[in-house]
Design a protein around this motif. Structure first.
Motif, PDB file in Angstrom:
ATOM      1  N   ASN A 126       8.498 -78.622  49.391  1.00 14.08           N
ATOM      2  CA  ASN A 126       7.196 -78.065  49.034  1.00 14.08           C
ATOM      3  C   ASN A 126       6.413 -79.138  48.263  1.00 14.08           C
ATOM      4  O   ASN A 126       6.672 -79.369  47.085  1.00 14.08           O
ATOM      5  CB  ASN A 126       7.338 -76.823  48.170  1.00 14.08           C
ATOM      6  N   PRO A 127       5.511 -79.870  48.895  1.00  9.65           N
ATOM      7  CA  PRO A 127       5.104 -79.732  50.294  1.00  9.65           C
ATOM      8  C   PRO A 127       6.142 -80.307  51.255  1.00  9.65           C
ATOM      9  O   PRO A 127       7.026 -81.049  50.847  1.00  9.65           O
ATOM     10  CB  PRO A 127       3.803 -80.550  50.350  1.00  9.65           C
ATOM     11  N   TYR A 182       3.884 -88.844  45.597  1.00 12.82           N
ATOM     12  CA  TYR A 182       4.928 -88.010  44.990  1.00 12.82           C
ATOM     13  C   TYR A 182       6.158 -88.875  44.713  1.00 12.82           C
ATOM     14  O   TYR A 182       6.417 -89.871  45.409  1.00 12.82           O
ATOM     15  CB  TYR A 182       5.289 -86.856  45.922  1.00 12.82           C
ATOM     16  N   TRP A 227      10.250 -88.332  44.265  1.00 13.12           N
ATOM     17  CA  TRP A 227      11.383 -87.408  44.377  1.00 13.12           C
ATOM     18  C   TRP A 227      12.670 -88.131  44.001  1.00 13.12           C
ATOM     19  O   TRP A 227      13.000 -89.179  44.556  1.00 13.12           O
ATOM     20  CB  TRP A 227      11.492 -86.884  45.822  1.00 13.12           C
ATOM     21  N   SER A 255      15.102 -80.159  45.376  1.00 11.02           N
ATOM     22  CA  SER A 255      13.788 -79.744  45.860  1.00 11.02           C
ATOM     23  C   SER A 255      12.800 -80.889  45.670  1.00 11.02           C
ATOM     24  O   SER A 255      12.923 -81.690  44.732  1.00 11.02           O
ATOM     25  CB  SER A 255      13.296 -78.501  45.115  1.00 11.02           C
ATOM     26  N   THR A 288       6.411 -80.530  43.407  1.00 13.20           N
ATOM     27  CA  THR A 288       5.186 -79.807  43.735  1.00 13.20           C
ATOM     28  C   THR A 288       3.965 -80.464  43.109  1.00 13.20           C
ATOM     29  O   THR A 288       2.840 -80.234  43.542  1.00 13.20           O
ATOM     30  CB  THR A 288       5.271 -78.354  43.247  1.00 13.20           C
ATOM     31  N   GLU A 289       4.190 -81.299  42.081  1.00 13.14           N
ATOM     32  CA  GLU A 289       3.099 -82.012  41.421  1.00 13.14           C
ATOM     33  C   GLU A 289       3.129 -83.479  41.834  1.00 13.14           C
ATOM     34  O   GLU A 289       4.199 -84.090  41.948  1.00 13.14           O
ATOM     35  CB  GLU A 289       3.227 -81.900  39.896  1.00 13.14           C
ATOM     36  N   SER A 290       1.954 -84.031  42.048  1.00 14.31           N
ATOM     37  CA  SER A 290       1.871 -85.433  42.458  1.00 14.31           C
ATOM     38  C   SER A 290       2.178 -86.356  41.286  1.00 14.31           C
ATOM     39  O   SER A 290       1.935 -86.019  40.124  1.00 14.31           O
ATOM     40  CB  SER A 290       0.492 -85.753  43.035  1.00 14.31           C
TER      41      SER A 290
END
Length: 468
Positions: free
Chosen positions: A359-360, A386, A388, A394, A397-399
Motif C-alpha cells: 500500500n501503495p 518511498y 521500504w 508492509s 504509506t507515507e512518502s
C-alpha cells in the motif's frame, strides 16, 4: 769613473719616466639572467581541449643591461617552441614535464614545472536521457579534486564527436574499466566511448540477428571479457565487450525479464535473471546456469517478477514477485544453495520468505534502487519517493521525499552513490519541451535534499556515478 756610470744610469731612469702609458683595459660586466620562479606555479592543471598560456618575459630580469633574449620551451623532454609566450593546446591526457631555457649572449636561466592535462569527465554523475523524438543525450557533472561538484555539461557525446550521428532511443549505459557502453534500440547497437573523453571508440552491431534489440547490459566493471545483453523480446545475447561482438548465448537460452540483478565479486560474477517461462530465478556464474526450481510453493504459480536487488552486501539478494495482486519477498544467499560436507547441494539457503502488504502497490515499472548498507529499497511513483526496509512486512504509506519544486514532475530513474550516502533521482516534465530533465540528490540517511539541477537532460533513462 764611477760618477760617470752613475750619471748615465740616472739619465736612463729619467728617460723611462718620460714615456706615456696610453694602454687601457676594457672591463666587460656579465649581464646575468634570472627568472622569478617564486612567482610562477610549479604545476599547472588544464582539461582536455583547454589551452595553457605562459608569457615568461615579465618574470625575466638581466643583471646589467638588457641584451637580446632567446627562448626554448621543452615538453616531455622534447623541443616544443622558441617563442617568448608558450601556447599548449591540451589534447593528450597525462602529466608532462616542462622546461623553458631563457638565454642571452652571456648566460642562461631555467624554469621547470609540470603540466597535468586532465579529463573533464574523470569522475562524476553521468546521465543518459532521451527527448520526445528519441534523440539521446549524455550529461555529466564532474566531481572536482577538492570533493565539490561542478556544473552539469550537456550534449557530451555530440560535443566530443563532431560529425558523428548517434542513434535514437538509448536504453542502457554501463561502464567497463576505461570504456562506457551505451545501447540503442532504434538502430540496434552498442556504442563504446572512452570513459574519460567520451570520444567514440567502437560501434557494435549484429545485423545477422534480426531480434537483437538491446535494452539491458549486465556488464561488469572489471577485466571480464563477456557480458549479458538482454534483448527487448527477452532473449539473451553474449556481449564480447573486449572484441566488440554480439554472439548467441549457448547457456542462457530461455526468455528472461528485463528485471535483473548482477553482483561482481572478487573472483566470480553473480548474474540473477528471471525466467519468464518457468517463473523462477536463474543464477548464472559466467560458465553454468542454475535454474532454481526447488522453491516449494512460493514460485510454483504464475509469479511475475517485480524487483531483484542486493540485500546483505556481498552475501544475499532479494526477489520481489507478484501473484494475484499480492507481493512476495524471497531472500536467498548469493550462492543460493547450502552445501554439505562434500560440497554438494543440500538445500536452498533461504534467508527470508514472506508476503508483504502493499500500500501503495509496488509495480515492476517503478524506478528503484537498493541500499544494502541501510537495508532498504527506495522506489518512486509519480513525484514521490518511498523507502521500504527489508525487515518490514508492509510497504510504507507515507512518502520519504517528494519533488514539489516543479509541477507535473515524474521520476523515471534512480541510483545510489558508491558509498551509498546519496540517492540520485532523475525526473522530467512531459509538458515541457527541450531539456526537460531534472536531477535531485538526497541524503540516504535523512532524506534531506542536498541539491537539485534543473534542465540538465532530457527524460532521464539511466543515472550513475562514474568512477575513475
Amino acid at each position: 769613473m764611477k760618477w760617470k756610470y752613475l750619471y748615465i744610469w740616472l739619465i736612463g731612469l729619467l728617460a723611462i719616466g718620460c714615456f706615456d702609458d696610453d694602454t687601457t683595459v676594457d672591463t666587460v660586466r656579465i649581464s646575468e639572467i634570472a627568472i622569478d620562479t617564486n612567482s610562477l606555479q610549479k604545476e599547472y592543471n588544464r582539461d582536455k581541449n583547454q589551452t595553457l598560456v605562459i608569457d615568461i618575459t615579465p618574470y625575466v630580469t638581466q643583471k646589467e643591461k638588457d641584451l637580446p633574449l632567446t627562448f626554448q620551451w621543452d615538453m616531455d623532454y622534447k623541443f616544443y617552441s622558441d617563442s617568448s609566450v608558450l601556447y599548449v593546446d591540451c589534447q593528450d591526457l597525462g602529466t608532462f614535464p616542462m622546461r623553458v631555457k631563457v638565454s642571452n649572449e652571456h648566460s642562461s636561466a631555467f624554469y621547470e614545472f609540470k603540466l597535468h592535462i586532465n579529463s573533464p569527465y574523470e569522475e562524476g554523475i553521468t546521465v543518459l536521457s532521451e527527448s520526445g523524438d528519441g534523440t539521446g543525450m549524455l550529461s555529466f557533472m564532474r566531481q572536482m579534486a577538492d570533493g565539490t561538484m561542478g556544473n552539469f555539461e550537456t550534449h557530451c557525446l555530440t560535443m566530443n564527436n563532431p560529425g558523428e550521428v548517434f542513434p535514437k532511443s538509448p536504453t542502457d549505459m554501463a561502464k567497463r574499466l576505461s570504456q562506457l557502453f551505451i545501447s540503442y534500440k532504434n538502430d540496434p547497437s552498442v556504442y563504446v566511448v572512452n570513459a574519460k573523453t567520451f570520444e567514440l571508440e567502437n560501434i557494435v552491431k549484429a545485423p545477422e540477428f534480426s531480434d537483437f534489440l538491446p535494452v539491458v547490459m549486465m556488464l561488469p566493471d572489471n577485466e571480464a571479457r563477456t557480458a549479458v545483453a538482454i534483448s527487448e523480446n527477452g532473449k539473451v545475447y553474449n556481449l564480447a565487450s573486449m572484441e566488440g561482438l554480439i554472439l548467441t548465448h549457448t547457456i542462457l537460452t530461455s526468455t528472461y525479464s528485463s528485471v535483473q540483478h548482477s553482483y561482481f565479486g572478487g573472483y566470480q560474477p553473480y548474474y540473477y535473471l528471471w525466467d519468464v517461462n518457468q517463473h523462477t530465478i536463474c543464477y548464472y556464474n559466467g560458465y553454468t546456469a542454475e535454474y532454481c526450481q526447488y522453491f516449494g510453493p512460493i514460485w510454483n504459480g504464475d509469479h511475475d517478477v517485480i524487483a531483484i536487488f542486493e540485500n546483505e552486501k556481498g552475501s544475499s539478494f532479494t526477489v520481489l514477485t507478484e501473484l494475484n495482486g499480492e507481493i512476495w519477498k524471497t531472500s536467498l544467499s548469493n550462492t543460493i544453495y547450502k552445501l554439505d560436507d562434500n560440497y554438494q547441494k543440500a538445500s536452498v539457503d533461504y534467508r527470508d520468505v514472506q508476503r508483504v502488504i502493499a500500500n501503495p502497490v509496488l509495480k515492476k515499472e517503478d524506478p528503484k534502487v537498493a541500499s544494502p548498507s541501510y537495508q532498504c529499497l527506495f522506489y518512486a511513483q509519480g513525484n514521490k519517493i518511498y523507502r521500504w526496509y527489508y525487515s518490514s512486512t508492509s510497504f510504507p504509506t507515507e512518502s520519504w521525499a517528494t519533488i514539489d519544486d516543479i509541477s507535473n514532475a515524474e521520476i523515471t530513474t534512480m541510483a545510489i552513490s558508491p558509498d551509498e550516502s546519496q540517492v540520485y533521482v532523475g525526473a522530467y516534465r512531459s509538458d515541457e519541451s527541450g531539456e526537460n530533465g531534472y536531477i535531485y540528490i538526497y541524503d540516504t540517511r535523512t532524506g534531506r535534499l542536498i541539491n537539485s539541477y534543473k534542465n540538465v537532460a532530457y527524460k532521464p533513462i539511466k543515472i550513475m556515478y562514474k568512477v575513475k
